[in-house]
Design a protein around this motif. Structure first.
Motif, short mmCIF file in Angstrom:
data_model
loop_
_atom_site.label_atom_id
_atom_site.label_comp_id
_atom_site.label_asym_id
_atom_site.label_seq_id
_atom_site.Cartn_x
_atom_site.Cartn_y
_atom_site.Cartn_z
N ASN A 462 0.85 -1.18 0.00
CA ASN A 462 0.00 0.00 0.00
C ASN A 462 0.90 1.24 0.00
O ASN A 462 1.38 1.68 1.03
N ARG A 463 1.15 1.78 -1.20
CA ARG A 463 2.00 2.97 -1.34
C ARG A 463 1.83 3.54 -2.73
O ARG A 463 1.18 2.96 -3.59
N ASP A 464 2.46 4.69 -2.93
CA ASP A 464 2.47 5.32 -4.25
C ASP A 464 3.43 4.56 -5.16
O ASP A 464 4.56 4.27 -4.78
N ALA A 465 2.98 4.24 -6.35
CA ALA A 465 3.83 3.49 -7.29
C ALA A 465 4.75 4.39 -8.10
O ALA A 465 5.69 3.89 -8.72
N LEU A 466 4.51 5.70 -8.10
CA LEU A 466 5.27 6.59 -8.99
C LEU A 466 6.41 7.30 -8.29
O LEU A 466 7.51 7.41 -8.84
N ILE A 467 6.17 7.84 -7.11
CA ILE A 467 7.22 8.66 -6.48
C ILE A 467 7.39 8.28 -5.01
O ILE A 467 6.48 7.77 -4.35
N GLU A 468 8.60 8.54 -4.52
CA GLU A 468 8.91 8.41 -3.09
C GLU A 468 9.87 9.53 -2.72
O GLU A 468 10.58 10.06 -3.58
N GLN A 469 9.91 9.87 -1.44
CA GLN A 469 10.70 11.01 -1.01
C GLN A 469 12.06 10.56 -0.50
O GLN A 469 12.15 9.62 0.30
N ASP A 470 13.11 11.21 -0.96
CA ASP A 470 14.45 10.93 -0.48
C ASP A 470 14.57 11.38 0.97
O ASP A 470 14.29 12.54 1.29
N GLU A 471 14.97 10.47 1.84
CA GLU A 471 15.02 10.79 3.27
C GLU A 471 16.03 11.87 3.59
O GLU A 471 15.86 12.62 4.55
N GLU A 472 17.10 11.97 2.83
CA GLU A 472 18.14 12.95 3.12
C GLU A 472 17.85 14.31 2.52
O GLU A 472 17.95 15.34 3.20
N THR A 473 17.47 14.34 1.25
CA THR A 473 17.28 15.62 0.57
C THR A 473 15.84 16.11 0.62
O THR A 473 15.57 17.30 0.42
N GLY A 474 14.90 15.22 0.86
CA GLY A 474 13.49 15.59 0.86
C GLY A 474 12.90 15.70 -0.53
O GLY A 474 11.72 16.02 -0.70
N GLU A 475 13.73 15.47 -1.56
CA GLU A 475 13.25 15.57 -2.93
C GLU A 475 12.46 14.33 -3.32
O GLU A 475 12.68 13.23 -2.79
N TRP A 476 11.54 14.52 -4.26
CA TRP A 476 10.74 13.40 -4.75
C TRP A 476 11.43 12.77 -5.95
O TRP A 476 11.91 13.47 -6.84
#
Length: 576
Positions: A462-476
Motif C-alpha cells: 500500500n503505497r504510491d507506485a510513482l514517487i517516493e521522497q528521499d530521506e536525506e534531501t526531501g526531494e521526490w
C-alpha cells in the motif's frame, strides 16, 4: 431391472467397494436403460471401468468408472467417507479430460457434483429409496446420456454480483452511522473471508452463519460474537467448544468488530447462505470496492477490466512464453528418457537424473517467477496471473508424470504475485482476492491447506507506485518497484488537463519533476508506461502488458511509444 428389485437387492448388501462396485454400476445401467461400459466400448477409450490416471504424488491410480465428456465416478464401501472420494476425483479430473460431472457413491447413496467452468458447483444427492421416483431416475439417466441438462443455471459471475451487492448496502449503512470508511472496509473484508472460509470448510460447523442467526433476535450480541471469532482466527483457538484454525495473515490481526443493527444482521444471514466457495475473485474485488466507496464508482467504472480482456494481457506476457519454454524442456526430457530406456547401469541412471533435473529446474523457475502489477487495484490481474502460473505448473507436473518422472506438489503460490496500490482498502481487497483464488485452486485440484491458512501478503504493498521522497534531501524521485520477471496491469487513466484538478497541483509537479523524460502534456498513464519501458530497456523485466486508452497515440504521449518501438520493445497491441 425394476426399481423395486434394484432397491431390494442393494438395501441389505454389505459387500465392500471392490466386491460391489462393478455389479452395482451394471445394475444401475439396467435400471436406467443405458449402455454398460463393456457393451459400449470394448477398448476402454471413451467409457470404461478402472480408467488409469495419475495421482498428485506421481503414482498410478484408477477412476472406478469414466465416460468421456460425461463423468468420472468413484465408489466407496458402505459407511466410508464420500467427501474423501470427491477430493480424490478432483485430483484425477485433469488427467481424465475434466468431465463436467464428478460422481461419488456407495451402494446406498449417489452424489453428483457439477463441475462446469465458470458455473456454480451444484451437489445432487440421491439415496437408494429415491430411485423409486421416476424423476430421480430421469436425472441419473441424463448423467449418462445428456449431461448438459445438469448444467447449473447460475454462473459464478451472477453469484459474485449478488454477494457484492449485499455488502454494498451493509458498508453504506455502517459509513452513514459515522464509522471511518477504512475501518468499515477492513471489517467487511473480514466478513467476506469468514463466509468464504466457512463454505470451503476451513472455518468449521458454520460458525459464522450460526453466530449471526443467533444474533437476529438480539443484535447487540453480534459484535461480541464476531469479536470472539476474529480473536480465535488470529492465532488459532476456540469459539465455545469448536476449534478454529490459525488464519491471521494480517486480515485477522485483532478482534475488532463493529456494532450491528438488526437489518445488518439479517443481511449477513442472507449473505451467509450464498455459496461463497464459488465466488469469482477476478471481479469480486472491483464490484465490492464500488460498494465500499461511492466516490470511486465512476473511476472504477473507467478502470474495470473484465477477465477476458485481462487474459489478452496474461496470455502473451505470461502463458505463451512459459508454455513455449516448458514444451522445449519437455522435449529435452523425452530425449533423456529415450537414452535411459536404451542404456544400462550408470548410463541409464545419469540420463534419468538429467531428465529429473530438467523438470525440477523448470518448476524451480516457476516457483521464483514474479508478476508485478504496479497499480493493482483490487487484484484482478494478480489473481488471474497467479491462476495462470499455477495451471502451467500443474501441466508441467502432470506431463512429467506421464513421461515417467515423479510428480511434485504445487509450489507456485500467492508470493508469486506482487502489487502496488495507493488506496489502502483496495490493497487489502487485492490480498483477499489472491488468498481466495489460491485456496479455490488448491481445493478444486484436491490439495489441502497448511497453517497458518493465510500467509502475510506483504508483497502487495500500500503505497504510491510513482514517487517516493528521499530521506536525506526531501526531494521526490521515482519510486522503487520490486524485482519482477514481467509487469501487467491497468494503470489509472487521467488526461493531462485533468491531472491537477484530480490529484492536486503539488503532487503533479512532484511526479513530473521525477519523470523529466516525459513532456508536461503527457497523460497520467504514461508515467507507468515510461517506467515499464525503462525496466525492459535495462533488461530488468522481460515482458510487460498494460491496458491503456487510445489517447496514448496522441502527440503528447507518442515520444515514449516511439522510443520503445525503435527498440522493438512494443510487440503487440489490441483494440476494442
Amino acid at each position: 431391472m425394476q426399481p423395486t428389485d434394484f432397491v431390494k437387492k442393494w438395501r441389505d448388501m454389505e459387500l465392500g467397494e471392490r466386491q460391489a462396485a462393478h455389479s452395482h454400476f451394471n445394475d444401475l445401467c439396467d435400471l436406467l436403460g443405458v449402455t454398460k461400459p463393456l457393451d459400449d466400448d470394448t477398448k476402454g477409450d471413451t467409457y470404461t471401468f478402472e480408467k488409469q490416471t495419475a495421482k498428485d504424488d506421481g503414482r498410478i491410480g484408477f477412476a472406478d468408472v469414466w465416460k468421456k465428456g460425461h463423468f468420472a465416478w468413484e465408489y466407496k464401501g458402505p459407511g466410508k467417507d464420500l467427501d474423501a472420494a470427491y477430493r480424490q476425483l478432483q485430483r484425477y479430473k485433469g488427467a481424465l479430460g475434466n468431465p463436467p460431472l464428478l460422481i461419488v457413491s456407495d451402494t446406498k447413496t449417489i452424489r453428483v457434483y457439477t463441475d462446469w467452468t465458470n458455473y456454480v458447483t451444484e451437489v445432487h444427492e440421491i439415496a437408494l429409496d429415491d430411485l423409486l421416483d421416476a424423476k430421480k431416475r430421469e436425472f441419473l439417466k441424463n448423467v449418462f446420456e445428456n449431461p448438459s441438462a445438469l448444467r447449473p443455471k447460475r454462473s459464478r459471475d451472477e453469484l459474485t454480483r449478488d454477494a457484492a451487492n449485499d455488502f454494498s448496502g451493509l458498508a453504506q449503512r455502517l459509513r452513514e452511522r459515522g464509522h471511518d470508511p477504512h475501518t468499515v472496509a477492513h471489517f467487511v473484508n473480514r466478513l467476506v473471508f469468514c463466509m468464504f472460509a466457512e463454505d470451503v470448510n476451513l472455518l468449521p460447523n458454520k460458525l459464522f452463519q450460526r453466530s449471526m442467526e443467533l444474533a437476529v433476535k438480539n443484535p447487540a450480541e453480534a459484535q461480541q460474537n464476531l469479536s470472539d471469532l476474529f480473536r480465535a482466527m488470529s492465532l488459532g483457538g476456540r469459539v465455545g467448544f469448536v476449534a478454529v484454525p490459525h488464519f491471521n495473515g494480517g486480515l485477522f490481526d485483532d478482534d475488532t468488530a463493529l456494532p450491528l443493527e438488526k437489518e445488518d444482521v439479517k443481511l449477513l444471514v442472507h449473505a451467509a447462505k450464498l455459496d461463497w466457495s464459488e465466488i469469482d475473485p477476478s471481479i469480486f474485488g472491483t464490484l465490492f470496492e464500488r460498494g465500499l466507496d461511492p466516490s470511486k464508482r465512476s473511476q472504477l467504472g473507467a478502470h474495470y477490466t473484465d477477465a477476458e480482456k485481462i487474459m489478452m494481457i496474461v496470455e502473451p506476457v505470461i502463458i505463451e512464453p512459459l508454455t513455449a519454454e516448458w514444451e522445449e524442456v519437455r522435449g529435452k526430457i523425452e530425449a533423456e528418457l529415450a537414452k535411459a530406456a536404451k542404456g544400462k547401469g550408470a548410463t541409464r541412471t545419469r540420463a534419468m537424473n538429467r531428465a529429473k533435473k530438467l523438470h525440477a529446474d523448470f518448476i524451480e523457475k516457476l516457483a521464483g517467477f514474479r508478476v508485478l502489477d504496479p497499480a493493482c487495484g483490487s487484484g484482478n490481474f494478480l489473481y488471474l496471473s497467479l491462476k495462470a502460473l499455477k495451471d502451467i505448473e500443474q501441466r508441467a507436473n502432470s506431463e512429467a508424470e506421464d513421461l515417467g518422472l515423479p510428480r511434485g506438489l504445487p509450489r507456485v503460490g500467492p508470493e508469486n504475485v506482487l502489487g502496488i496500490e495507493i488506496n489502502p482498502y483496495a490493497a487489502e481487497l487485492a490480498r483477499v482476492s489472491v488468498w481466495i483464488g489460491d485456496i479455490q485452486w488448491m481445493q478444486k485440484k484436491g490439495f489441502g491447506t497448511s497453517t497458518p491458512i493465510l500467509r502475510p501478503l506483504n508483497n502487495i504493498e500500500n503505497r504510491d507506485a510513482l514517487i517516493e521522497q528521499d530521506e536525506e534531501t526531501g526531494e521526490w524521485r521515482e519510486a522503487e518497484w520490486p524485482e519482477a520477471d514481467v509487469i501487467v496491469g491497468n494503470p489509472p487513466f487521467l488526461g493531462n488537463k485533468r491531472m491537477i484538478g484530480e490529484l492536486g497541483e503539488q503532487y503533479v509537479l512532484d511526479v513530473r519533476g521525477a519523470y523529466r523524460e516525459l513532456p508536461k502534456t503527457a497523460d497520467f498513464v504514461m508515467f507507468w508506461v515510461l517506467r515499464t519501458w525503462k525496466l525492459i530497456r535495462n533488461s530488468e523485466v522481460k515482458y510487460s502488458g498494460l491496458v491503456t486508452t487510445n489517447s496514448i497515440r496522441g502527440q503528447n504521449n507518442r515520444s515514449v511509444l516511439q522510443a520503445a518501438a525503435d527498440n522493438q520493445q512494443i510487440f503487440r497491441a489490441y483494440s476494442d
